[in-house]
Write a protein that holds these residues in place. Structure first.
Motif, PDB file in Angstrom:
ATOM      1  N   LEU A 190      -8.856 -33.542 -10.976  1.00  0.00           N
ATOM      2  CA  LEU A 190      -9.851 -32.862 -11.827  1.00  0.00           C
ATOM      3  C   LEU A 190      -9.355 -32.518 -13.147  1.00  0.00           C
ATOM      4  O   LEU A 190     -10.072 -32.800 -14.200  1.00  0.00           O
ATOM      5  N   ILE A 191      -8.617 -31.716 -13.366  1.00  0.00           N
ATOM      6  CA  ILE A 191      -7.230 -31.729 -14.631  1.00  0.00           C
ATOM      7  C   ILE A 191      -7.034 -33.006 -14.897  1.00  0.00           C
ATOM      8  O   ILE A 191      -6.796 -32.980 -16.129  1.00  0.00           O
ATOM      9  N   SER A 192      -6.296 -34.008 -13.694  1.00  0.00           N
ATOM     10  CA  SER A 192      -5.699 -35.152 -14.407  1.00  0.00           C
ATOM     11  C   SER A 192      -6.619 -35.771 -15.408  1.00  0.00           C
ATOM     12  O   SER A 192      -6.190 -36.791 -16.546  1.00  0.00           O
ATOM     13  N   GLN A 193      -8.305 -35.806 -15.466  1.00  0.00           N
ATOM     14  CA  GLN A 193      -9.163 -36.570 -15.631  1.00  0.00           C
ATOM     15  C   GLN A 193      -9.808 -36.080 -16.852  1.00  0.00           C
ATOM     16  O   GLN A 193      -9.151 -37.225 -18.220  1.00  0.00           O
ATOM     17  N   GLN A 194      -8.964 -34.769 -17.309  1.00  0.00           N
ATOM     18  CA  GLN A 194      -9.424 -34.247 -18.211  1.00  0.00           C
ATOM     19  C   GLN A 194      -7.913 -34.771 -19.674  1.00  0.00           C
ATOM     20  O   GLN A 194      -7.739 -34.664 -20.612  1.00  0.00           O
ATOM     21  N   LEU A 195      -6.540 -34.157 -18.709  1.00  0.00           N
ATOM     22  CA  LEU A 195      -5.797 -34.170 -19.093  1.00  0.00           C
ATOM     23  C   LEU A 195      -4.993 -35.564 -20.389  1.00  0.00           C
ATOM     24  O   LEU A 195      -5.238 -35.404 -21.120  1.00  0.00           O
ATOM     25  N   ARG A 196      -5.255 -36.693 -19.025  1.00  0.00           N
ATOM     26  CA  ARG A 196      -4.975 -38.035 -19.752  1.00  0.00           C
ATOM     27  C   ARG A 196      -5.847 -38.421 -20.637  1.00  0.00           C
ATOM     28  O   ARG A 196      -5.139 -38.686 -21.676  1.00  0.00           O
ATOM     29  N   GLN A 197      -7.057 -37.605 -21.385  1.00  0.00           N
ATOM     30  CA  GLN A 197      -7.296 -37.974 -22.559  1.00  0.00           C
ATOM     31  C   GLN A 197      -7.581 -37.719 -23.717  1.00  0.00           C
ATOM     32  O   GLN A 197      -6.854 -38.150 -24.851  1.00  0.00           O
ATOM     33  N   TYR A 198      -6.058 -36.526 -24.002  1.00  0.00           N
ATOM     34  CA  TYR A 198      -5.157 -36.137 -24.801  1.00  0.00           C
ATOM     35  C   TYR A 198      -3.904 -36.529 -24.625  1.00  0.00           C
ATOM     36  O   TYR A 198      -3.339 -35.491 -25.173  1.00  0.00           O
ATOM     37  N   GLY A 199      -3.402 -37.104 -23.763  1.00  0.00           N
ATOM     38  CA  GLY A 199      -2.218 -37.181 -23.442  1.00  0.00           C
ATOM     39  C   GLY A 199      -1.293 -35.837 -22.844  1.00  0.00           C
ATOM     40  O   GLY A 199       0.257 -35.572 -23.698  1.00  0.00           O
ATOM     41  N   ALA A 200      -1.706 -34.970 -22.180  1.00  0.00           N
ATOM     42  CA  ALA A 200      -1.223 -33.986 -22.405  1.00  0.00           C
ATOM     43  C   ALA A 200      -0.754 -34.166 -20.596  1.00  0.00           C
ATOM     44  O   ALA A 200      -1.284 -32.685 -19.760  1.00  0.00           O
ATOM     45  N   GLU A 201      -0.342 -34.838 -19.808  1.00  0.00           N
ATOM     46  CA  GLU A 201      -0.881 -34.705 -18.501  1.00  0.00           C
ATOM     47  C   GLU A 201       0.831 -33.500 -18.737  1.00  0.00           C
ATOM     48  O   GLU A 201       0.238 -33.621 -17.227  1.00  0.00           O
ATOM     49  N   THR A 202       1.616 -33.476 -18.793  1.00  0.00           N
ATOM     50  CA  THR A 202       2.687 -32.549 -18.529  1.00  0.00           C
ATOM     51  C   THR A 202       2.100 -31.143 -18.489  1.00  0.00           C
ATOM     52  O   THR A 202       2.935 -29.904 -17.482  1.00  0.00           O
ATOM     53  N   PHE A 203       0.876 -31.053 -19.121  1.00  0.00           N
ATOM     54  CA  PHE A 203       0.749 -29.543 -18.590  1.00  0.00           C
ATOM     55  C   PHE A 203      -0.002 -29.527 -17.101  1.00  0.00           C
ATOM     56  O   PHE A 203      -0.326 -27.935 -17.085  1.00  0.00           O
ATOM     57  N   VAL A 204      -0.138 -29.926 -16.885  1.00  0.00           N
ATOM     58  CA  VAL A 204      -0.872 -29.752 -15.611  1.00  0.00           C
ATOM     59  C   VAL A 204       0.484 -29.241 -14.578  1.00  0.00           C
ATOM     60  O   VAL A 204      -0.716 -27.846 -14.074  1.00  0.00           O
ATOM     61  N   VAL A 205       1.246 -28.770 -15.150  1.00  0.00           N
ATOM     62  CA  VAL A 205       2.167 -27.915 -14.742  1.00  0.00           C
ATOM     63  C   VAL A 205       1.337 -26.449 -14.635  1.00  0.00           C
ATOM     64  O   VAL A 205       1.883 -25.727 -13.372  1.00  0.00           O
ATOM     65  N   ASN A 206       1.775 -26.221 -16.186  1.00  0.00           N
ATOM     66  CA  ASN A 206       1.137 -25.374 -16.535  1.00  0.00           C
ATOM     67  C   ASN A 206      -0.459 -24.009 -15.892  1.00  0.00           C
ATOM     68  O   ASN A 206      -0.293 -23.094 -15.076  1.00  0.00           O
ATOM     69  N   ILE A 207      -0.991 -25.250 -16.322  1.00  0.00           N
ATOM     70  CA  ILE A 207      -2.273 -24.833 -15.423  1.00  0.00           C
ATOM     71  C   ILE A 207      -2.280 -24.303 -13.783  1.00  0.00           C
ATOM     72  O   ILE A 207      -3.079 -23.950 -13.422  1.00  0.00           O
TER      73      ILE A 207
END
Length: 388
Positions: free
Chosen positions: A198-215
């Motif tokens: 679910l998080i990856s679907q949103q982060l991919r839109q803003y190019g912030a894939e690396t923040f998946v670790v923080n979340i």
């Protein structure tokens, strides 16, 4: 087979049914009742349906007059039906024979209208609270007494550790902790996978894939891991605690322990509370690890974030204070779940219905307490565990 009813016989039977008709006379609407208004005549379903429909077509009104003279027979059931239709008041204009009037007078004399229940006054509300309010106070009193007895039992254990119920403690520790590892790991793994996707679907839109670790790290280690583990343990072990002690109440084992001088708190409550207080932080850590493993695999599949990068970035994204906070509140969750389970188990009455009701109340109360305490921890420690 019974003989078929001829049309002439059916018509003759219908002529005796109670009926209500309408007629206009002297600029007034008259309702005319005819037929036999007796229990026998109204006993058939077609007769009753026809009478009910005709009565609905003649509702009581101030200007409506009634003519009961065509009625052939009238018993108390028929008179009661008319009196109820008139709403316990005589029509303004009525024509009837003396014998019918005598029956109606008797019904009207002995039929008392049920008055509408008045709305409760302030005095009634205060009286109701005075009866129901102390119930919550009794629960608080008994639960406080249970906590106080636990404190005294812990002091007794510290003073004489060799007399402690260590065998019971080790058994409960295995039952509440080791046997729950597989289900908590499975649920945690699935939650991590779902959350990462679910998080990856949103982060991919803003190019912030690396923040998946923080979340994932903050949400799973600080909040979701402890709460998810506590909810699972409340439904699994909390209900088991209530059921175990409740069965002892049903089989009169608690009474036998009291007769033999064995304290309930020292042998039943304290081992379970200590076992869950120790097992719950470890189960929470285990569940968080499983959820992080699932999130790491999902992040690798959805965002091409390698497990090596995930593991290296996790300590920088999530300070170690979040882990200590999660384990501290997990210990509080374990103590609450055990105390609530023991409380409802002690309150079970010696019957199976009370046992089921107490087990259900124990699970619901434990889950509610876990969520409330988690919200309290979130408010009190909102400035701890975040990077500046």
């Amino acid at each position: 087979m019974p003989p078929a009813t001829s049309p002439a016989e059916a018509s003759a039977a219908d002529s005796g049914w109670p009926r209500v008709g309408q007629r206009e006379q002297e600029d007034r609407q008259w309702t005319v009742a005819s037929g036999r208004w007796t229990t026998l005549a109204m006993s058939s379903k077609p007769a009753w349906q026809a009478l009910d429909e005709s009565l609905k077509a003649a509702p009581p009104a101030a200007n409506r007059a009634w003519d009961l003279r065509p009625i052939e027979q009238l018993d108390h059931i028929g008179a009661q039906l008319l009196w109820e239709h008139w709403r316990h008041e005589w029509p303004a204009t009525i024509e009837l024979s003396p014998q019918h009037k005598a029956v109606l007078d008797q019904v009207a004399q002995y039929t008392v209208a049920t008055p509408d229940e008045p709305s409760p006054s302030l005095n009634d509300r205060i009286r109701e609270f005075s009866h129901n309010g102390p119930r919550a106070m009794y629960v608080m009193r008994d639960f406080t007494a249970l906590v106080g007895q636990l404190a005294l039992d812990l002091c007794r254990l510290a003073r004489a550790p060799h007399r402690g119920p260590w065998r019971d403690f080790s058994g409960h520790l295995y039952q509440f902790g080791a046997t729950a590892l597989h289900i908590t790991a499975l649920v945690g793994l699935l939650i991590g996978v779902v959350l990462a996707y679910l998080i990856s679907q949103q982060l991919r839109q803003y190019g912030a894939e690396t923040f998946v670790v923080n979340i994932l790290g903050l949400s799973l280690i600080r909040e979701l891991g402890p709460v998810l583990a506590a909810v699972l343990i409340a439904g699994r072990s909390g209900s088991a605690i209530t059921a175990q002690i409740g069965v002892m109440r049903v089989t009169e084992e608690l009474d036998a322990m009291r007769v033999m001088g064995i304290p309930h708190g020292f042998r039943l409550v304290m081992p379970r509370v200590l076992a869950l207080a120790i097992a719950m932080p470890l189960i929470s850590l285990w569940t968080s690890m499983a959820a992080l493993a699932g999130g790491m695999l999902a992040a690798d599949a959805a965002l091409d974030i390698s497990p090596a990068y995930f593991l290296s970035a996790l300590p920088r994204a999530v300070p170690i204070s979040n882990l200590w906070l999660a384990m501290a509140k997990s210990a509080v969750f374990g103590i609450l779940i055990a105390l609530i389970g023991c409380y409802f188990g002690m309150k079970v009455k010696p019957n199976t219905e009370s046992l089921g009701r107490g087990t259900t109340s124990s699970v619901v109360t434990s889950i509610t307490a876990v969520i409330l305490v988690d919200a309290l921890f979130a408010v009190l420690f909102k400035g701890i565990g975040f990077r500046a």
